[in-house]
Design a protein around this motif. Structure first.
Motif: not given
Length: 313
Positions: A8-10, A238-243, A245-249
């Motif tokens: 859920a937190e992800d 997708l572009a924002k996710v790629q840029k 931090d590691n936690r978001t990716q």
């Protein structure tokens, strides 16, 4: 969910990223719903009481305290105020009084502001109005056992009527009541109906064996109000996710749809993940503690002892 490994937190993290690109509704209800209806409701209520008082100027705090004293008297004790719907009603009262002493306009007929998920069409299921009326009434009857029992029984019956009215409406306005925010608000109403019934059992010294469940409506395919072109938003997301931090990716890897279950668009998928988690909140709460334990809760709330301002004699 498209991916059962998505915590859920992800889902919440990805939804916050997606919402910066595509302003779809925030499905998360007020923290009051979980905090004030949990087994630790008294502690949450005390913390909220302190936080609200601390946010006021000395003059506002004086008016706030006087408003509480006018409602509850010199003793400042609320029967069963630390548990269940009474705790929730007090949290709502604190917020309402704080708005009033700040000079803000507060409606007594509309859904309680901030408690439910905002619907841009202005439509709210009947549960929302019933909950709002009941919670506004409770502080004025909490210390009157006879009236508290009578009104709680009356509002419990009203919830059943609300459910029946939705069943009749569904054939004619399926699009309206299948909206994402409407589904969440309906779930919250059903949740409160169950908690209200628990409170009725609590004040009549009954057990969970006598709990009559409120019939809920199954949620099918929700109409998601993304308020953007999801095809374009997908690329930006997708572009924002790629840029990021590691936690978001990492969250994205946990939650991205399987190749055999792509559905509509990535934005639809992310919004649906968060929506599904919110709709299952009552099940999460119910799994933490037994129903009999919740019914057995008995804790008054001492407004005077926790007041930051002078509780005039």
């Amino acid at each position: 969910m498209g991916n059962m490994q998505c915590p859920a937190e992800d889902a919440a993290l990805l939804a916050s990223v997606a919402r910066d690109i595509c302003p779809f509704p925030n499905y998360n209800p007020s923290p009051h719903f979980i905090n004030m209806l949990s087994i630790n409701s008294s502690l949450h209520l005390k913390n909220h009481y302190t936080a609200v008082q601390s946010s006021l100027t000395p003059k506002q705090l004086e008016d706030f305290t006087q408003g509480l004293r006018t409602t509850f008297g010199r003793e400042g004790r609320v029967t069963l105020g630390g548990v269940g719907v009474v705790a929730l009603s007090l949290a709502v009262l604190f917020d309402t009084l704080a708005r009033q002493v700040r000079g803000e306009c507060v409606s007594e007929s509309e859904p309680i502001p901030g408690l439910f998920v905002k619907n841009l069409r202005g439509y709210y299921p009947p549960h929302v109005y019933t909950v709002s009326k009941y919670l506004r009434l409770v502080p004025h009857i909490a210390n009157n056992p006879t009236r508290m029992k009578e009104e709680t029984e009356r509002y419990h019956k009203q919830f059943i009527i609300d459910e029946q009215s939705l069943d009749k409406m569904e054939e004619n306005i399926t699009l309206l009541i299948n909206e994402d925010t409407t589904a969440v608000n309906e779930m919250l109403g059903e949740f409160i109906a169950v908690i209200l019934r628990l409170h009725l059992l609590r004040i009549t010294n009954c057990t969970a064996d006598e709990l009559v469940p409120v019939k809920g409506r199954p949620y099918g395919d929700m109409i998601l109000n993304l308020n953007c072109d999801p095809q374009i938003a997908d690329k930006d997301f997708l572009a924002k996710v790629q840029k990021s931090d590691n936690r978001t990716q990492e969250a994205f890897e946990n939650c991205k749809p399987r190749s055999d279950n792509l559905g509509k668009t990535l934005l639809h998928h992310i919004a649906k993940l968060e929506l599904t988690d919110v709709l299952t909140l009552p099940l999460v709460v119910a799994g933490v503690v037994s129903v009999d334990s919740m019914i057995a809760q008995r804790e008054d709330f001492d407004l005077k002892a926790s007041a930051l301002g002078k509780w005039a004699e």
